[in-house]
Scaffold this active site. Structure first.
Site, PDB file in Angstrom:
ATOM      1  N   GLY A  76       0.773  -1.244   0.000  1.00 48.92           N
ATOM      2  CA  GLY A  76       0.000   0.000   0.000  1.00 48.92           C
ATOM      3  C   GLY A  76       0.801   1.289   0.000  1.00 48.92           C
ATOM      4  O   GLY A  76       0.303   2.327  -0.433  1.00 48.92           O
ATOM      5  N   ASP A 135      -4.612   1.347  10.777  1.00 44.95           N
ATOM      6  CA  ASP A 135      -5.997   0.992  11.058  1.00 44.95           C
ATOM      7  C   ASP A 135      -6.048   0.432  12.493  1.00 44.95           C
ATOM      8  O   ASP A 135      -6.057   1.191  13.451  1.00 44.95           O
ATOM      9  CB  ASP A 135      -6.424  -0.023   9.988  1.00 44.95           C
ATOM     10  CG  ASP A 135      -7.895  -0.301   9.965  1.00 44.95           C
ATOM     11  OD1 ASP A 135      -8.669   0.593   9.637  1.00 44.95           O
ATOM     12  OD2 ASP A 135      -8.286  -1.447  10.276  1.00 44.95           O
ATOM     13  N   LYS A 163      -6.550   6.103  11.043  1.00 44.39           N
ATOM     14  CA  LYS A 163      -7.943   5.937  11.481  1.00 44.39           C
ATOM     15  C   LYS A 163      -7.920   5.636  12.979  1.00 44.39           C
ATOM     16  O   LYS A 163      -8.005   4.470  13.372  1.00 44.39           O
ATOM     17  CB  LYS A 163      -8.578   4.726  10.776  1.00 44.39           C
ATOM     18  CG  LYS A 163      -9.078   4.954   9.388  1.00 44.39           C
ATOM     19  CD  LYS A 163      -9.814   3.675   9.000  1.00 44.39           C
ATOM     20  CE  LYS A 163     -10.192   3.659   7.561  1.00 44.39           C
ATOM     21  NZ  LYS A 163     -10.790   2.362   7.201  1.00 44.39           N
ATOM     22  N   PHE A 184     -14.158   3.469   4.259  1.00 45.51           N
ATOM     23  CA  PHE A 184     -13.470   2.496   3.432  1.00 45.51           C
ATOM     24  C   PHE A 184     -12.794   3.278   2.299  1.00 45.51           C
ATOM     25  O   PHE A 184     -13.450   3.729   1.370  1.00 45.51           O
ATOM     26  CB  PHE A 184     -14.487   1.495   2.906  1.00 45.51           C
ATOM     27  CG  PHE A 184     -13.899   0.378   2.105  1.00 45.51           C
ATOM     28  CD1 PHE A 184     -12.543   0.275   1.859  1.00 45.51           C
ATOM     29  CD2 PHE A 184     -14.726  -0.600   1.592  1.00 45.51           C
ATOM     30  CE1 PHE A 184     -12.010  -0.757   1.124  1.00 45.51           C
ATOM     31  CE2 PHE A 184     -14.215  -1.644   0.856  1.00 45.51           C
ATOM     32  CZ  PHE A 184     -12.851  -1.721   0.617  1.00 45.51           C
ATOM     33  N   ASP A 191      -5.832  -0.238  -1.886  1.00 44.76           N
ATOM     34  CA  ASP A 191      -6.682  -1.025  -2.786  1.00 44.76           C
ATOM     35  C   ASP A 191      -8.021  -1.411  -2.178  1.00 44.76           C
ATOM     36  O   ASP A 191      -8.216  -1.394  -0.962  1.00 44.76           O
ATOM     37  CB  ASP A 191      -5.968  -2.325  -3.168  1.00 44.76           C
ATOM     38  CG  ASP A 191      -5.926  -3.311  -2.009  1.00 44.76           C
ATOM     39  OD1 ASP A 191      -5.447  -2.912  -0.927  1.00 44.76           O
ATOM     40  OD2 ASP A 191      -6.399  -4.453  -2.157  1.00 44.76           O
TER      41      ASP A 191
HETATM   42  C1  PRP Z   1      -3.022  -2.598   4.946  1.00 41.37           C
HETATM   43  C2  PRP Z   1      -2.292  -1.278   4.977  1.00 41.37           C
HETATM   44  C3  PRP Z   1      -1.467  -1.358   6.220  1.00 41.37           C
HETATM   45  C4  PRP Z   1      -2.263  -2.287   7.107  1.00 41.37           C
HETATM   46  C5  PRP Z   1      -2.924  -1.506   8.176  1.00 41.37           C
HETATM   47  O1  PRP Z   1      -2.193  -3.495   4.313  1.00 41.37           O
HETATM   48  O2  PRP Z   1      -1.518  -1.096   3.820  1.00 41.37           O
HETATM   49  O3  PRP Z   1      -0.192  -1.893   5.964  1.00 41.37           O
HETATM   50  O4  PRP Z   1      -3.241  -2.937   6.293  1.00 41.37           O
HETATM   51  O5  PRP Z   1      -3.762  -2.318   8.950  1.00 41.37           O
HETATM   52  P1  PRP Z   1      -3.644  -2.504  10.501  1.00 41.37           P
HETATM   53  O6  PRP Z   1      -3.296  -1.179  11.118  1.00 41.37           O
HETATM   54  O7  PRP Z   1      -5.022  -2.963  10.897  1.00 41.37           O
HETATM   55  O8  PRP Z   1      -2.614  -3.551  10.790  1.00 41.37           O
HETATM   56  P2  PRP Z   1      -2.697  -4.864   3.686  1.00 41.37           P
HETATM   57  O9  PRP Z   1      -2.320  -5.949   4.642  1.00 41.37           O
HETATM   58  O10 PRP Z   1      -4.123  -4.789   3.303  1.00 41.37           O
HETATM   59  O11 PRP Z   1      -1.801  -5.053   2.422  1.00 41.37           O
HETATM   60  P3  PRP Z   1      -1.442  -4.072   1.228  1.00 41.37           P
HETATM   61  O12 PRP Z   1      -0.567  -2.976   1.814  1.00 41.37           O
HETATM   62  O13 PRP Z   1      -0.697  -4.964   0.312  1.00 41.37           O
HETATM   63  O14 PRP Z   1      -2.697  -3.533   0.631  1.00 41.37           O
END
Ligand code: PRP
Length: 211
Positions: A76, A135, A163, A184, A191
């Site tokens: 991300g 998150d 968030k 969202f 993504d």
């Molecule tokens: C998402 C985002 C963060 C993480 C945050 O990554 O990019 O790295 O989740 O979530 P958290 O604070 O609840 O741990 P994801 O695992 O969806 O993978 P991506 O970065 O490949 O989209």
């Protein structure tokens, strides 16, 4: 201004052959194939201005460093890190780490696993960890713990989005681009089921079958 990117049900059916997919911002939950549009939340211009200001703060914090290792959390953060490093006027090395979002484990265990580690060593180095969104906080907390154990000289963190209402563990990035409500969001690297990362702005997903 409110921009929409319409996504048809047919596109979704083609790209999401299974009936459900995991939704990154509702880890452990499943997301049915539903039609949606994306409403612009933070414009590309606003992001660019914020990235420039953040880069100045980072420059001031690490002024005099012989090398700053900027670590992007895949996938991300790839857009954010690309824009950020180009605004940081310091000797920079770029590296990446990838953590699974709780892998195959249950949502309650919140286990974070490293899928791809750094290429370089960070012992005695200045390090900046770049996250796209904090998150629950589990991912950033785990990665920070892992990297601190390698004894960097200094380690700081930056997240484009935060968030706070979703937080489950005590972690706060040293710098945050924008604090957002529990929406969202997609775009600028983030993504929805691997789509929409290439939007130049941050948008909010709105399911149109709700309306
Ligand atoms: C998402 C985002 C963060 C993480 C945050 O990554 O990019 O790295 O989740 O979530 P958290 O604070 O609840 O741990 P994801 O695992 O969806 O993978 P991506 O970065 O490949 O989209």
């Amino acid at each position: 201004m409110c921009r929409h990117v319409a996504v048809s049900t047919r596109d979704l059916a083609r790209d999401l052959p299974k009936l459900t997919v995991r939704c990154k911002q509702r880890k452990g939950a499943t997301m049915p194939t539903r039609p949606y549009v994306i409403d612009e939340l933070i414009s590309a211009k606003t992001i660019a201005a914020r990235v420039e200001a953040l880069a100045k703060d980072i420059h001031d914090a690490f002024d005099g460093t012989d090398k700053l290792v900027v670590v992007g959390l895949l996938r991300g953060s790839f857009v954010f890190i690309a824009d950020l490093v180009r605004e940081i006027d310091l000797p920079v090395e770029v590296d990446f780490i990838e953590a699974s979002s709780y892998g195959n484990s249950t949502e309650s265990s919140r286990e974070v696993r490293i899928l791809k580690d750094l290429r370089g060593a960070i012992h005695h180095r200045d390090v900046l960890v770049v996250e796209d969104i904090v998150d629950t906080g589990y991912t950033l907390k785990h990665v920070v713990g892992l990297l601190k154990a390698r004894r960097p000289a200094r380690l700081k963190t930056i997240a484009l989005l935060d968030k706070p209402s979703r937080r489950e563990v005590d972690i706060q990035a040293d710098w945050t681009g924008f604090e957002i409500p529990d929406e969202f969001v997609v775009g600028y690297g983030i993504d929805f089921a691997q789509r929409n990362r290439n939007l130049p702005y941050i948008g909010k997903v709105r399911f149109t079958d709700d309306e």
